[in-house]
Design a protein around this motif. Sequence first.
Motif, short mmCIF file in Angstrom:
data_model
loop_
_atom_site.label_atom_id
_atom_site.label_comp_id
_atom_site.label_asym_id
_atom_site.label_seq_id
_atom_site.Cartn_x
_atom_site.Cartn_y
_atom_site.Cartn_z
N ASN A 105 -14.50 50.74 -42.06
CA ASN A 105 -15.26 50.14 -43.16
C ASN A 105 -14.38 49.19 -43.96
O ASN A 105 -14.84 48.14 -44.42
CB ASN A 105 -15.80 51.27 -44.04
N PHE A 130 -22.83 51.99 -43.73
CA PHE A 130 -22.84 50.60 -43.27
C PHE A 130 -24.18 49.91 -43.57
O PHE A 130 -24.47 48.87 -42.98
CB PHE A 130 -22.52 50.54 -41.78
N ASN A 131 -24.98 50.53 -44.44
CA ASN A 131 -26.28 49.95 -44.82
C ASN A 131 -27.11 49.51 -43.64
O ASN A 131 -27.54 48.37 -43.55
CB ASN A 131 -26.07 48.73 -45.73
N ASP A 148 -22.70 42.00 -38.21
CA ASP A 148 -23.89 42.79 -37.93
C ASP A 148 -23.48 44.17 -37.43
O ASP A 148 -22.67 44.29 -36.52
CB ASP A 148 -24.69 42.04 -36.84
N ASP A 181 -15.68 43.60 -42.55
CA ASP A 181 -16.63 43.39 -43.63
C ASP A 181 -18.05 43.47 -43.06
O ASP A 181 -18.54 42.53 -42.45
CB ASP A 181 -16.38 42.01 -44.26
N PHE A 182 -18.68 44.63 -43.26
CA PHE A 182 -19.98 44.82 -42.63
C PHE A 182 -21.12 44.13 -43.38
O PHE A 182 -22.27 44.23 -42.99
CB PHE A 182 -20.28 46.32 -42.47
N THR A 183 -20.78 43.42 -44.49
CA THR A 183 -21.84 42.60 -45.07
C THR A 183 -21.96 41.30 -44.28
O THR A 183 -22.98 40.63 -44.32
CB THR A 183 -21.54 42.27 -46.55
N VAL A 184 -20.89 40.95 -43.56
CA VAL A 184 -20.89 39.72 -42.77
C VAL A 184 -21.20 40.04 -41.30
O VAL A 184 -22.03 39.39 -40.67
CB VAL A 184 -19.52 39.01 -42.87
#
Lengths: 245, 225
Positions: free
Chosen positions: B40, B123-124, B49, B44-47
Amino acid sequence: MTGPQTRRTDTHLLGWIEPALWVAVALLVPFCLHVIFRVVPTEGKMGVVQRIFYFHVPSAFAGFLGVGLCALCSALYLWKRQRRYDLVAHASAEIAVVFFTIVLLTGPIWARPVWGVWWTGEVRLTSTLVLWLMYAGYLILRRSAENPEQEARWGAVLGIVGALDLPIIYKSVEWWRGLHPKVLKVSGGQGLDPIMERGLLLCSVTFIVLFALLLLLRCRAGVLEDELDALTRHLARRGAGAEPA
Amino acid sequence: MSYWRAVLLVAGKDLRIELRSREQVVSLLFFALLVLVVFNFAFDFTVIDFVTLGPGVLWVAFIFSGVLAINRSFQNEREQERIQGILLAPIDRSAFYLGKVAATVLFMTAIEAILVPIAVVMFNFRFSGRIALTILALALNTVGFAAVGTLFSAMTTRTRRGDLLLPLLLFPAAVPVALAAVKTTTHLLAGRPFERYASWIALSAAYDLIFLAAAVLLFDYVLEE
């Protein structure tokens, strides 16, 4: 009396075969080098680096021979429980690791100028590396066993499991992706220029003869080690019996 | 005693020991969680997939904690030579092996069952795939991993460098399972049609069958004294 001290060890396992292999290697290796560097034409697109192919592919053949022999002798050992099968299995695994090391070193040297990368997650590369790791693990496991009998048994189990795993690894990585050149007709390629093909054949024969010689020498070293162990044990026993210190 | 009863007894024994101490599952769970946390931080799991990277991350956590579980699988037997008792018991040795595999699979499944929901939250990720198939894929690959691992661990626990040696042997041998697991999970998370990953599920099933059969046949030779 047949104590180990009176028995003379015949170190030449197969009589005339070993000198014959020495002569064959001594003749074939210089001839091979001559063919690789002087006779075969330089490949048009890749240039001189392509000549590494005559070391790379025969090493792979010898490596696979070692792995196959190791699996076969492992199964024979578990069945018959004869030390000689274990000796051959161990020796072939060791030599296979050596030849696969050559394959894994020459591959990237070729790939860098031709593919532009040293390494890629490609099927043959990945499966060869996995194979190398597996048999390196086999050698480490053997060294970690507590006694020779356990070493032989565990080695045989791993030799068989490894051989069962090989086709599965190969298949699974193949479904993944593949771009390794398929040159030979048997593996679905277009085939080689006749001179190159004969060159490759010569080199392959040479490497297999070299494999046979190494195998013989390694097995002989194994027999000598056994003999030495027996002598050491015998002396220790005698020493303990004669003078209880 | 029937064969399968012996298998259940061996597995039950390991589970009972674990339920009394809860030592193993708790430490494995923390370890697996740490792996997730490290990933995590690393990505960067906002970027990125989650579908592209998540299955790999999850299986790294499962496999690493699985190795620890398999490593400890024969620990109880090794202490004070309790293995002699098992060898003297009037049961088939392969039943002992299968019982050990069953216990390991249960431990790994417990970790996976806790870890997957945590990963989904961490990870949303919105899971919209097929749950039954996901469970089947997890189960098939866990069994394959435990089957080969338990066979190797019966050898490596009796060596000095055992805990180092097990992953050395197991990881190369388990490459097909690791690959099939990651591929199947990726397709499942992305909600792709079954035909796309049917061959990977078949590979996992074939791997399980081949290695369970081989290990049942070879286990006698491993334990022989």
